[in-house]
Design an enzyme around this catalytic site. Structure first.
Site, PDB file in Angstrom:
ATOM      1  N   GLY A 145      -5.926  -5.659   2.291  1.00  9.69           N
ATOM      2  CA  GLY A 145      -4.335  -6.323   2.446  1.00  9.69           C
ATOM      3  C   GLY A 145      -3.772  -7.343   2.466  1.00  9.69           C
ATOM      4  O   GLY A 145      -3.252  -8.020   2.277  1.00  9.69           O
ATOM      5  N   GLY A 189     -12.850  -4.640   1.319  1.00  8.06           N
ATOM      6  CA  GLY A 189     -14.459  -3.907   1.788  1.00  8.06           C
ATOM      7  C   GLY A 189     -13.900  -2.361   1.114  1.00  8.06           C
ATOM      8  O   GLY A 189     -15.548  -2.235   0.262  1.00  8.06           O
ATOM      9  N   ARG A 196       0.796  -0.939   0.337  1.00  6.99           N
ATOM     10  CA  ARG A 196       0.180   0.259   0.461  1.00  6.99           C
ATOM     11  C   ARG A 196       0.602   1.196  -0.534  1.00  6.99           C
ATOM     12  O   ARG A 196       0.376   2.827  -0.577  1.00  6.99           O
ATOM     13  CB  ARG A 196      -1.124  -0.016   1.005  1.00  6.99           C
ATOM     14  CG  ARG A 196      -2.165  -0.857   0.935  1.00  6.99           C
ATOM     15  CD  ARG A 196      -3.217  -0.913   2.363  1.00  6.99           C
ATOM     16  NE  ARG A 196      -4.489  -0.755   1.904  1.00  6.99           N
ATOM     17  CZ  ARG A 196      -5.401  -1.726   3.225  1.00  6.99           C
ATOM     18  NH1 ARG A 196      -4.941  -1.462   4.267  1.00  6.99           N
ATOM     19  NH2 ARG A 196      -6.425  -1.914   2.654  1.00  6.99           N
ATOM     20  N   LYS A 236     -13.317  -9.853   8.435  1.00 11.94           N
ATOM     21  CA  LYS A 236     -14.136  -9.029   8.596  1.00 11.94           C
ATOM     22  C   LYS A 236     -15.413  -8.958   7.579  1.00 11.94           C
ATOM     23  O   LYS A 236     -16.884  -8.569   7.675  1.00 11.94           O
ATOM     24  CB  LYS A 236     -13.620  -7.574   8.373  1.00 11.94           C
ATOM     25  CG  LYS A 236     -12.306  -6.645   8.648  1.00 11.94           C
ATOM     26  CD  LYS A 236     -12.034  -5.957   7.935  1.00 11.94           C
ATOM     27  CE  LYS A 236     -10.864  -5.013   8.609  1.00 11.94           C
ATOM     28  NZ  LYS A 236     -10.145  -3.620   7.360  1.00 11.94           N
TER      29      LYS A 236
HETATM   30  C1  3PG Z   1      -8.751  -1.647   5.199  1.00 10.95           C
HETATM   31  O1  3PG Z   1      -7.709  -2.208   5.511  1.00 10.95           O
HETATM   32  O2  3PG Z   1      -9.386  -2.736   4.601  1.00 10.95           O
HETATM   33  C2  3PG Z   1      -8.265   0.003   4.908  1.00 10.95           C
HETATM   34  O3  3PG Z   1      -7.012   0.482   5.486  1.00 10.95           O
HETATM   35  C3  3PG Z   1      -9.740   0.541   5.873  1.00 10.95           C
HETATM   36  O4  3PG Z   1      -9.870  -0.060   6.579  1.00 10.95           O
HETATM   37  P1  3PG Z   1     -10.796   0.127   7.697  1.00 10.95           P
HETATM   38  O5  3PG Z   1     -11.349  -1.319   7.692  1.00 10.95           O
HETATM   39  O6  3PG Z   1      -9.884  -0.190   9.164  1.00 10.95           O
HETATM   40  O7  3PG Z   1     -12.031   1.070   8.060  1.00 10.95           O
HETATM   41 MG    MG Z   2      -9.061  -4.963   4.818  1.00  5.64          MG
END
Ligand code: 3PG
Ligand code: MG
Length: 390
Positions: A343, A366, A60, A197
């Site tokens: 990531g 996301g 990144r 997530k």
């Molecule tokens: C990610 O790693 O997906 C982005 O940097 C966004 O991070 P976040 O999900 O904590 O908003």
């Molecule tokens: Mg992420």
């Protein structure tokens, strides 16, 4: 790369056009000596050992270099700013930008980096006062943080209200690739989803089913689906309050949703085992099993467009890397147009040495899902509105 999507093409209505770096240069006359705030997504994976913090994948940071270099070449003073982790609105040394700052100094000497934006509650609260503080003394703003552009946070949506603003190169390319994938994919188009997530992603699956021809679900998120099918999932991670959502998704889906038929994990005694889709009490699923990995690999090989977001298991541990590796290899081998988002999936590809064998590695997980789902992001809308305001 596919043809460029509509969103960056010059269009009759100014409000539909997202300004590019060239537009920003035009708006400011010259960039020489101008202070430009560049919102980057330097939310990189870190490994901490005692007092030392190591960046395990700097993708990144490197992704922002073309934009930074372009600005530096024109004499701009570049100030970068990013979030790192989720420190919840107050300073926390665990999420300090020091390691990132050190890496940036090697890659782009002389470029400033502000402290973690999420140390201030105004960032996630989208507080206008915080946005104004960020642009104080700033002549122009560039959003190159694709991975954070689905967040309506102050540093993403605020600055275009106050200073001439533009999309950076990384953001621009990400949007072009993903919007082409959304609007005219070669079919069949399959999405392979995993990662941790879960609640972030569950919301988009319904809408994603309108776009894709099939879904394959592994990673931590599969256990909520397996539970929704009535399977016992032992001690695996899952989201009890999302089981009903998953049940309805499965019941109403008009496209195939591939779920694991076998799981690799630890039994109650801590031994690595391969289970069926029903896990015994105390067992914890940590990867898709070999049968599932082979099936997902075949789905990828037989598609003409594939979007992959999220590892299939806890690949950082070699005992639970096989599923992610099989999918990664299929992504590299298939003739399909392949995009990997997020990531963790990007880090997995890099670890297996396959990052150069897919068509596009997105810096956003996301964000790429939300763009595929909705065709727009808060960060893009803010740049368009900023441009319309003129
Ligand atoms: C990610 O790693 O997906 C982005 O940097 C966004 O991070 P976040 O999900 O904590 O908003
Ligand atoms: Mg992420």
């Amino acid at each position: 790369m596919p043809d460029s999507a509509d969103s960056f093409a010059p269009s009759g209505t100014r409000s539909a056009h997202i300004p590019t770096l060239e537009d920003l240069e035009g708006a400011l006359g010259s960039l020489d000596g101008q202070r430009i705030l560049v919102r980057t997504d330097f939310n990189v994976p870190l490994e901490r050992e005692g007092d030392t913090t190591r960046i395990t994948d700097d993708f990144r940071i490197r992704a922002a270099l073309p934009t930074i270099q372009w600005l530096v070449d024109r004499g701009a003073q570049v100030v970068t700013a990013s979030h790192l982790g989720r420190p919840k609105g107050s300073p926390d040394p665990k999420y300090s930008m020091d390691a990132v700052r050190a890496r940036l100094a090697e890659l782009a000497p002389g470029v400033e980096l502000l402290e973690n934006l999420r140390y201030d509650p105004g960032e996630e609260g989208n507080d206008d006062a915080f946005a104004r503080k960020l642009v104080a003394g700033i002549d122009g703003y560039v959003n190159d943080a694709f991975g954070a552009s689905h967040r309506a946070h102050a540093s993403i949506v605020g600055p275009p209200r106050y200073v001439p603003s533009a999309a950076g190169r990384q953001l621009q390319h990400e949007v072009e690739v993903l919007l082409v994938m959304r609007t005219k994919p070669a079919r069949p188009f399959v999405a392979v989803l995993g990662g941790a997530k879960v609640s972030d992603k569950l919301g988009v699956i319904g809408a994603l089913l309108d776009t894709v021809d099939a879904l394959a679900i592994g990673g931590a998120m599969c256990f909520t689906f397996l539970a929704a099918q009535g399977n016992s999932i032992g001690a695996s991670l899952f989201e009890p309050d999302q089981v009903e959502t998953c049940r309805q998704l499965l019941a109403n889906a008009s496209k195939p949703i591939h779920l694991p038929s076998d799981i690799v994990g630890l039994d109650a005694a801590g031994n690595v085992q391969t289970f069926g889709p029903r896990l015994p009490d105390g067992a914890k699923g940590l990867d898709i099993g070999p049968g599932t990995a082979a099936e997902f690999g075949d789905v990828v090989m037989d598609s003409r467009t594939v979007f992959w977001n999220g590892p299939m298991g806890m690949f950082e541990d070699p005992r639970f890397a096989a599923g992610t590796k099989t999918v990664a290899r299929a992504m590299a081998d298939t003739k399909a147009f392949t995009v990997v988002g997020g990531g963790d999936s990007a880090a997995a590809l890099a670890e297996f040495g396959l990052a150069d064998d897919v068509d596009w590695v997105s810096t956003g997980g996301g964000a790429s899902l939300e763009l595929l789902e909705l065709g727009d992001l808060p960060g893009l809308a803010a740049l368009r509105v900023g441009a319309a305001r003129g």
